[in-house]
Design a protein around this motif. Structure first.
Motif, PDB file in Angstrom:
ATOM      1  N   ASN A   1       0.833  -1.203   0.000  1.00 51.69           N
ATOM      2  CA  ASN A   1       0.000   0.000   0.000  1.00 51.69           C
ATOM      3  C   ASN A   1       0.868   1.253   0.000  1.00 51.69           C
ATOM      4  N   PHE A   2       1.976   1.196   0.775  1.00 51.00           N
ATOM      5  CA  PHE A   2       2.886   2.330   0.826  1.00 51.00           C
ATOM      6  C   PHE A   2       3.582   2.495  -0.541  1.00 51.00           C
ATOM      7  N   ALA A   3       3.984   1.368  -1.164  1.00 49.50           N
ATOM      8  CA  ALA A   3       4.597   1.417  -2.494  1.00 49.50           C
ATOM      9  C   ALA A   3       3.622   2.021  -3.489  1.00 49.50           C
ATOM     10  N   ALA A   4       2.351   1.641  -3.407  1.00 51.64           N
ATOM     11  CA  ALA A   4       1.332   2.171  -4.323  1.00 51.64           C
ATOM     12  C   ALA A   4       1.183   3.672  -4.126  1.00 51.64           C
ATOM     13  N   ALA A   5       1.187   4.127  -2.883  1.00 53.40           N
ATOM     14  CA  ALA A   5       1.044   5.559  -2.609  1.00 53.40           C
ATOM     15  C   ALA A   5       2.217   6.337  -3.210  1.00 53.40           C
ATOM     16  N   GLN A   6       3.436   5.792  -3.058  1.00 53.76           N
ATOM     17  CA  GLN A   6       4.604   6.466  -3.642  1.00 53.76           C
ATOM     18  C   GLN A   6       4.496   6.513  -5.167  1.00 53.76           C
ATOM     19  N   SER A   7       3.987   5.433  -5.762  1.00 53.68           N
ATOM     20  CA  SER A   7       3.823   5.392  -7.216  1.00 53.68           C
ATOM     21  C   SER A   7       2.838   6.450  -7.676  1.00 53.68           C
ATOM     22  N   VAL A   8       1.748   6.620  -6.896  1.00 55.40           N
ATOM     23  CA  VAL A   8       0.755   7.630  -7.261  1.00 55.40           C
ATOM     24  C   VAL A   8       1.389   9.012  -7.217  1.00 55.40           C
ATOM     25  N   ILE A   9       2.201   9.251  -6.182  1.00 53.66           N
ATOM     26  CA  ILE A   9       2.874  10.559  -6.075  1.00 53.66           C
ATOM     27  C   ILE A   9       3.792  10.788  -7.281  1.00 53.66           C
ATOM     28  N   LEU A  10       4.543   9.759  -7.656  1.00 57.56           N
ATOM     29  CA  LEU A  10       5.430   9.863  -8.825  1.00 57.56           C
ATOM     30  C   LEU A  10       4.628  10.160 -10.089  1.00 57.56           C
ATOM     31  N   LEU A  11       3.486   9.433 -10.229  1.00 58.91           N
ATOM     32  CA  LEU A  11       2.638   9.621 -11.408  1.00 58.91           C
ATOM     33  C   LEU A  11       2.123  11.053 -11.475  1.00 58.91           C
ATOM     34  N   ILE A  12       1.666  11.569 -10.326  1.00 58.44           N
ATOM     35  CA  ILE A  12       1.141  12.942 -10.303  1.00 58.44           C
ATOM     36  C   ILE A  12       2.258  13.929 -10.649  1.00 58.44           C
ATOM     37  N   GLY A  13       3.468  13.672 -10.116  1.00 61.27           N
ATOM     38  CA  GLY A  13       4.600  14.540 -10.431  1.00 61.27           C
ATOM     39  C   GLY A  13       4.876  14.605 -11.920  1.00 61.27           C
ATOM     40  N   VAL A  14       4.864  13.445 -12.585  1.00 56.85           N
ATOM     41  CA  VAL A  14       5.126  13.395 -14.025  1.00 56.85           C
ATOM     42  C   VAL A  14       4.025  14.127 -14.792  1.00 56.85           C
ATOM     43  N   LEU A  15       2.765  13.906 -14.354  1.00 55.70           N
ATOM     44  CA  LEU A  15       1.646  14.582 -15.035  1.00 55.70           C
ATOM     45  C   LEU A  15       1.762  16.096 -14.892  1.00 55.70           C
ATOM     46  N   LEU A  16       2.207  16.561 -13.697  1.00 57.29           N
ATOM     47  CA  LEU A  16       2.384  17.997 -13.481  1.00 57.29           C
ATOM     48  C   LEU A  16       3.466  18.548 -14.415  1.00 57.29           C
ATOM     49  N   ALA A  17       4.522  17.764 -14.615  1.00 52.98           N
ATOM     50  CA  ALA A  17       5.589  18.204 -15.514  1.00 52.98           C
ATOM     51  C   ALA A  17       5.083  18.275 -16.949  1.00 52.98           C
ATOM     52  N   LEU A  18       4.143  17.388 -17.295  1.00 51.74           N
ATOM     53  CA  LEU A  18       3.616  17.351 -18.667  1.00 51.74           C
ATOM     54  C   LEU A  18       2.717  18.545 -18.970  1.00 51.74           C
ATOM     55  N   THR A  19       1.972  19.000 -17.956  1.00 44.50           N
ATOM     56  CA  THR A  19       0.944  20.013 -18.207  1.00 44.50           C
ATOM     57  C   THR A  19       1.468  21.276 -18.908  1.00 44.50           C
ATOM     58  N   PRO A  20       2.516  21.911 -18.355  1.00 46.74           N
ATOM     59  CA  PRO A  20       2.961  23.140 -19.032  1.00 46.74           C
ATOM     60  C   PRO A  20       3.372  22.885 -20.474  1.00 46.74           C
ATOM     61  N   TYR A  21       3.950  21.721 -20.744  1.00 46.78           N
ATOM     62  CA  TYR A  21       4.369  21.432 -22.112  1.00 46.78           C
ATOM     63  C   TYR A  21       3.173  21.312 -23.049  1.00 46.78           C
ATOM     64  N   ILE A  22       2.134  20.595 -22.565  1.00 42.87           N
ATOM     65  CA  ILE A  22       0.946  20.424 -23.408  1.00 42.87           C
ATOM     66  C   ILE A  22       0.313  21.788 -23.688  1.00 42.87           C
ATOM     67  N   ARG A  23       0.264  22.646 -22.639  1.00 46.83           N
ATOM     68  CA  ARG A  23      -0.252  24.014 -22.830  1.00 46.83           C
ATOM     69  C   ARG A  23       0.555  24.738 -23.895  1.00 46.83           C
ATOM     70  N   LEU A  24       1.895  24.640 -23.756  1.00 43.21           N
ATOM     71  CA  LEU A  24       2.811  25.365 -24.638  1.00 43.21           C
ATOM     72  C   LEU A  24       2.647  24.923 -26.090  1.00 43.21           C
ATOM     73  N   SER A  25       2.613  23.591 -26.311  1.00 35.74           N
ATOM     74  CA  SER A  25       2.507  23.113 -27.685  1.00 35.74           C
ATOM     75  C   SER A  25       1.116  23.367 -28.220  1.00 35.74           C
ATOM     76  N   GLY A  26       0.114  23.358 -27.314  1.00 36.73           N
ATOM     77  CA  GLY A  26      -1.250  23.678 -27.737  1.00 36.73           C
ATOM     78  C   GLY A  26      -1.326  25.090 -28.274  1.00 36.73           C
ATOM     79  N   ARG A  27      -0.617  26.032 -27.608  1.00 36.85           N
ATOM     80  CA  ARG A  27      -0.640  27.425 -28.048  1.00 36.85           C
ATOM     81  C   ARG A  27       0.066  27.570 -29.398  1.00 36.85           C
ATOM     82  N   ARG A  28       1.145  26.790 -29.552  1.00 39.01           N
ATOM     83  CA  ARG A  28       1.889  26.857 -30.799  1.00 39.01           C
ATOM     84  C   ARG A  28       1.022  26.459 -31.999  1.00 39.01           C
ATOM     85  N   HIS A  29       0.192  25.422 -31.769  1.00 35.15           N
ATOM     86  CA  HIS A  29      -0.647  24.956 -32.880  1.00 35.15           C
ATOM     87  C   HIS A  29      -1.872  25.828 -33.059  1.00 35.15           C
ATOM     88  N   GLY A  30      -2.358  26.413 -31.943  1.00 32.43           N
ATOM     89  CA  GLY A  30      -3.590  27.195 -32.025  1.00 32.43           C
ATOM     90  C   GLY A  30      -3.293  28.580 -32.268  1.00 32.43           C
TER      91      GLY A  30
END
Lengths: 351, 274
Positions: free
Chosen positions: B245-274
């Motif tokens: 359960n503790f391993a799963a919680a750490q994995s979720v935190i890692l996943l959220i961290g990666v998704l947070l890193a992705l967000t600004p990039y998706i915004r940025l490339s979205g603006r480039r295309h739009g």
């Protein structure tokens, strides 16, 4: 404003030699066209002047200074590309400011003034903050022109800048280029494969073929008296008829393959292999009426309607002649016509 | 035009595979992370991780090492990609082969290779010692430097190839035009190529960052147990202390961290295309 001197320029790509010793002196303020079919080396020569290609041998002097080994940024030139090459990540204003910024010309405020002046020269003041992709082809072309003249270069190089425009826009731009050149007096080298464009814009036409200069001269001279078969065919898309020059009773005459003769310009000497130059628009067509001197009978083989004019392909025995006639001289294919050759003697060249 | 049923039939196997091999485990991981010892819903695993300075240290190390690795990959990858884009097609092919070749060997094998090179008496420490740059025979193993060197070697191909794709599409005449306008080679690189290559640099950096925050083999072999990162901490919890359960919680935190890193990039490339 500056002079441009090319001396014995040789250029090879690997084992292929594309320029065979080009020498050319361009005076300050002249508008010079490099004219020739694709692959004749005219664009390579322009790129050598710009410094985008090195030379294998020879030298380039701008205003008396040897720039042969200098990179493009140290040559104080401006070049306008066929594709315009506007920087897509910069607005129109930033594009035009770019050469001033890179060359550190003046303060920010002075640069603003010069950009504004260049924008007004090409009548694009209202589009200054657009991005290049938001502009039409003609507008992009004007931006490229403004960007080329804004830094007041010594030499302005134009690489087929009008070839991507539609016919009407091209005519407008030709007029504007002439006016701009008259106003700024920039030494300009213009590359084109369009002979009409070269003849209408330039002070000097440099006709090139397979890496060599065929003929240099002002438009009138080069059009009226081509020196070589290539020059006459390329410039007026003239008909070249193989002839034998003989001394007639009333002066030199050219004998056509079918035995008939016509008078040619006085002073033509019979020598070697000779061709008669018959420019398409110099041939006059009449309904067939045999028996007049200086006239020949021919059959219309093909008729191409061009609007103001009609292009005919005529057959005279073994000879085929191209002819450009006003639309009022309307004949249909297969019809017999009388061809009248130009008065005052046709030109004969040796090939 | 294709039918909708045909579309579904064509995409079906892929969607099924994704559902079975990705969505199901992900849901199971999310469920495990919020299940307490008594079987009820709880946030205790997240609280434990985020309130312990040891684990926060692990997170901080993971982030700054990944940032460092990403920056080095982009800084080395951009000039490399530029040269690759501008040489002859034949030369480019050789360079691509040269860059992809290390990817053909397993990460484990390559990492053991680094252990030999970086360890005491290994090529780098030994040469530095013998040449007199350092006073004694030392080891680079189990240092953060070792992790960075090993990870850059693993991730550089990804970064360089993503930048290459974008630089290849930059019209060479734009650079020539800049040169005729008075820009030197370096000024052209900075003011024309770099801005136009930015989408590729961002994509490549993002790839390098997400792969390095979640990487496990290289950091644990080169960094050792004294320098744990989030991925090795998850591994320990799942296999050594058996706290799933503790391993799963750490994995979720890692996943959220990666998704947070992705967000600004998706915004940025979205603006480039739009």
């Amino acid at each position: 404003m500056a002079t441009l001197d090319l001396t014995e320029i040789v250029k090879s790509f690997g084992s292929t030699q594309v320029l065979h010793g080009i020498s050319l002196a361009i005076e300050s303020g002249q508008f010079v066209s490099l004219l020739g079919p694709s692959g004749c080396g005219k664009t390579t020569l322009l790129r050598i002047i710009a410094g985008l290609e090195g030379v294998t041998r020879g030298s380039v002097h701008i205003d008396g200074r040897d720039v042969t080994g200098l990179p493009p940024e140290s040559r104080d030139i401006a070049m306008m590309f066929q594709s315009y090459a506007l920087l897509p990540h910069m607005s129109v204003r930033e594009n035009i400011r770019f050469p001033l910024r890179m060359r550190r010309r003046g303060t920010r405020a002075e640069q603003d003034d010069r950009v504004q002046a260049a924008l007004e020269t090409v009548q694009l003041g209202h589009l200054a903050d657009r991005m290049p992709r938001q502009l039409s082809g003609g507008q992009q072309q004007r931006v490229a022109l403004a960007r080329a003249i804004v830094s007041d270069p010594k030499i302005l190089l134009l690489d087929e800048p009008l070839s991507n425009l539609d016919a009407r826009l091209r005519e407008d731009m030709q007029v504007e280029l002439i006016e701009l050149h008259r106003r700024l007096g920039l030494t300009t080298v213009f590359v084109t494969h369009d002979q009409e464009e070269a003849l209408s814009l330039s002070d000097v036409v440099v006709l090139m073929n397979s890496g060599r200069i065929e003929q240099v001269g002002d438009p009138q001279t080069i059009y009226a008296s081509p020196h070589t078969g290539f020059a006459s065919e390329f410039l007026g898309s003239a008909n070249l008829v193989p002839v034998k020059v003989i001394e007639g009773a009333s002066g030199p005459q050219a004998q056509l393959p079918n035995g008939e003769t016509i008078a040619v310009a006085v002073g033509t000497k019979p020598h070697g292999e000779t061709h008669l130059v018959l420019r398409q628009e110099d041939l006059k067509l009449f309904p067939a009426k045999p028996g007049m001197s200086g006239d020949f009978l021919a059959t219309v083989e093909t008729r191409v309607f061009l609007g103001a004019r009609i292009r005919y392909v005529l057959r005279m025995g073994d000879l085929r002649l191209k002819c450009l006639a006003p639309a009022s001289d309307d004949f249909s294919a297969g019809e017999r016509v009388t061809v009248r050759l130009p008065e005052g003697g046709a030109q004969v060249i040796s090939t | 035009m294709r039918d909708r049923i045909e579309d579904i039939a064509l995409a079906g196997p892929g969607i099924l595979l994704l559902a079975l091999a990705f969505v199901l485990p992900l849901v199971e991981m999310l469920r495990l992370s919020i299940v307490g010892a008594d079987g009820g819903v709880t946030a205790e695993h997240f609280v434990r991780f985020l309130s312990d300075p040891y684990y926060l240290g692990v997170v901080w190390r993971t982030i700054y090492l990944s940032l460092l690795i990403t920056i080095i990959c982009a800084a080395v990858g951009f000039p490399l990609a530029y040269v690759m884009a501008r040489v002859s097609p034949q030369m480019r092919l050789w360079l691509i082969v040269l860059i992809i070749l290390p990817l053909m060997t397993s990460v484990v094998v390559r990492t053991f290779g680094w252990m030999v090179v970086l360890g005491r008496g290994g090529l780098i420490p030994f040469s530095l010692w013998k040449l007199g740059f350092v006073g004694r025979n030392f080891t680079l193993m189990h240092t953060e430097a070792a992790i960075v060197i090993g990870m850059v070697q693993v991730l550089l191909p990804f970064t360089a190839l993503s930048i290459l794709g974008v630089v290849m599409k930059i019209d060479r005449r734009l650079e020539e035009a800049a040169r005729t306008m008075g820009a030197s080679f370096l000024a052209t690189l900075r003011s024309v190529v770099l801005p136009l290559a930015m989408p590729g640099i961002l994509a490549g950096s993002l790839l390098a960052f997400t792969l390095s925050v979640s990487s496990f083999v290289t950091p644990s072999l080169l960094g050792g147990v004294r320098l744990p990162v989030v991925a090795s901490s998850i591994y320990d919890a799942a296999t050594k202390t058996l706290e799933w359960n503790f391993a799963a919680a750490q994995s979720v935190i890692l996943l959220i961290g990666v998704l947070l890193a992705l967000t600004p990039y998706i915004r940025l490339s979205g603006r480039r295309h739009g």
